[in-house]
Motif scaffolding. Structure first.
Motif, mmCIF file in Angstrom:
data_model
loop_
_atom_site.group_PDB
_atom_site.id
_atom_site.type_symbol
_atom_site.label_atom_id
_atom_site.label_comp_id
_atom_site.label_asym_id
_atom_site.label_seq_id
_atom_site.Cartn_x
_atom_site.Cartn_y
_atom_site.Cartn_z
ATOM 1 N N GLU A 174 12.591 -40.294 -31.723
ATOM 2 C CA GLU A 174 11.474 -39.500 -30.981
ATOM 3 C C GLU A 174 11.170 -40.480 -29.683
ATOM 4 O O GLU A 174 11.183 -40.428 -28.698
ATOM 5 N N GLU A 175 11.060 -41.823 -30.176
ATOM 6 C CA GLU A 175 10.577 -42.628 -29.451
ATOM 7 C C GLU A 175 11.876 -43.078 -28.348
ATOM 8 O O GLU A 175 11.368 -43.269 -26.992
ATOM 9 N N TYR A 176 12.958 -43.280 -28.607
ATOM 10 C CA TYR A 176 13.956 -43.101 -27.913
ATOM 11 C C TYR A 176 13.969 -42.104 -26.819
ATOM 12 O O TYR A 176 14.371 -42.245 -25.670
ATOM 13 N N GLN A 177 13.782 -40.846 -27.383
ATOM 14 C CA GLN A 177 13.888 -39.660 -26.530
ATOM 15 C C GLN A 177 12.677 -39.609 -25.663
ATOM 16 O O GLN A 177 12.919 -39.257 -24.411
ATOM 17 N N ARG A 178 11.670 -40.142 -25.939
ATOM 18 C CA ARG A 178 10.529 -40.344 -25.018
ATOM 19 C C ARG A 178 10.841 -41.422 -23.736
ATOM 20 O O ARG A 178 10.558 -41.180 -22.818
ATOM 21 N N GLY A 179 11.376 -42.520 -24.394
ATOM 22 C CA GLY A 179 11.920 -43.416 -23.464
ATOM 23 C C GLY A 179 12.960 -42.892 -22.292
ATOM 24 O O GLY A 179 13.079 -43.030 -21.123
ATOM 25 N N ALA A 180 13.923 -42.021 -23.037
ATOM 26 C CA ALA A 180 14.846 -41.347 -22.001
ATOM 27 C C ALA A 180 14.171 -40.535 -20.877
ATOM 28 O O ALA A 180 14.519 -40.501 -19.858
#
Length: 296
Positions: A174-180
């Motif tokens: 989820e952290e990666y998706q938010r960063g994306a």
């Protein structure tokens, strides 16, 4: 360099004092959340000319296709967007269409903003209603033939514009998706850091790999995690320092356009959003690509 460092530290301190670096975006009102989205989206830098009034437009953007002037997006009903509806605003941001149905040029990054979610559109719209209205007529772009023919954008969109959010990447946190979402939609980082073809479309196979022909003709660096040509050797702290105060690993500071991005946008990131963006930048595929005339 010391003056620049002092200025950025002062901006960060004042922002924290007045709540512009919120500890929790969720806890804020729509207008306060909208201010945060406004910062992340970089609206101030593009829509405010030097020594001009906030968001009254008129900033020059020199491109290989001609000179563009950004529009007035204050709530003025005659020269700004004060007569627009929320639906018309969404249409402009997500589809690149004016209330009259005219196609915007992609110098306005709707190609990235198209992925902004409903709540962030609502909150940004709420915030924009609160800024002072300024009466300032928009300037005509200075474009050579055939780029002045706006109707040609219909065909450009058919070839290059994919409306809506990008597919969620499977197997990512989820952290990666938010960063994306921050990098590809709100922050529209690829609009500057991704090279373009001769028709001005982003070459997504080289996403974030830098270009020698960036805005205003500047060199934009490779920010993929390639060890030799990107930021793969940077520590998380190095990336954090860049986003917060614009300081590079060699203790120099970014200037020009990226300096504005730091001052107006990335310095306002919450701790969690900044960490999400850092994670995203460290996990995207590395691309071996030198820019600025250096040999590969």
């Amino acid at each position: 360099m010391i003056q620049l460092f002092t200025r950025r530290c002062w901006l960060i301190s004042v922002s924290m004092l007045f709540g512009l670096l919120p500890l929790s975006v969720e806890a804020k009102t729509a207008v306060e959340r909208g201010r945060y989205i406004f910062d992340l989206a970089g609206c101030q830098g593009c829509h405010t000319r030097e020594e001009g009034e906030l968001l009254a437009g008129g900033r020059e953007l020199d491109t290989p296709f001609g000179r563009f002037y950004t529009p007035n997006i204050t709530p003025d009903t005659q020269t700004g967007i004060g007569s627009w509806s929320r639906t018309q605003f969404e249409q402009a941001v997500r589809k690149g269409l004016s209330p009259e149905g005219e196609h915007y040029y992609p110098v306005f990054p709707y190609t990235s903003y198209t992925a902004i979610n409903d709540r962030d559109i609502d909150d940004l719209w709420a915030y924009l209603q609160t800024v002072p209205a300024v009466s300032r007529a928009n300037q005509e772009h200075e474009l050579p033939w055939p780029f002045r023919w706006r109707f040609l954008m219909l065909f450009w969109k058919w070839l290059f514009f994919d409306e809506g959010p990008r597919p969620v990447e499977s197997g990512k946190s989820e952290e990666y998706q938010r960063g994306a979402y921050i990098a590809r939609a709100l922050g529209h980082c690829g609009e500057c850091h991704t090279p373009r073809d001769f028709l001005g479309a982003m070459q997504l196979e080289l996403e974030f790999a830098g270009t020698s022909s960036g805005p205003e003709g500047g060199v934009i660096p490779n920010i993929t995690p390639d060890q030799e040509t990107g930021i793969g050797r940077w520590s998380e702290g190095d990336v954090d320092s860049l986003l917060v105060m614009g300081m590079l690993p060699d203790a120099d500071f970014v200037g020009a356009g990226m300096g504005e991005v730091v001052d107006n946008s990335t310095a306002a990131l919450t701790d969690s959003d900044r960490q999400a963006l850092i994670r995203f930048l460290r996990e995207i595929p590395p691309v071996r690509r030198r820019v600025g005339g250096e040999p590969d």
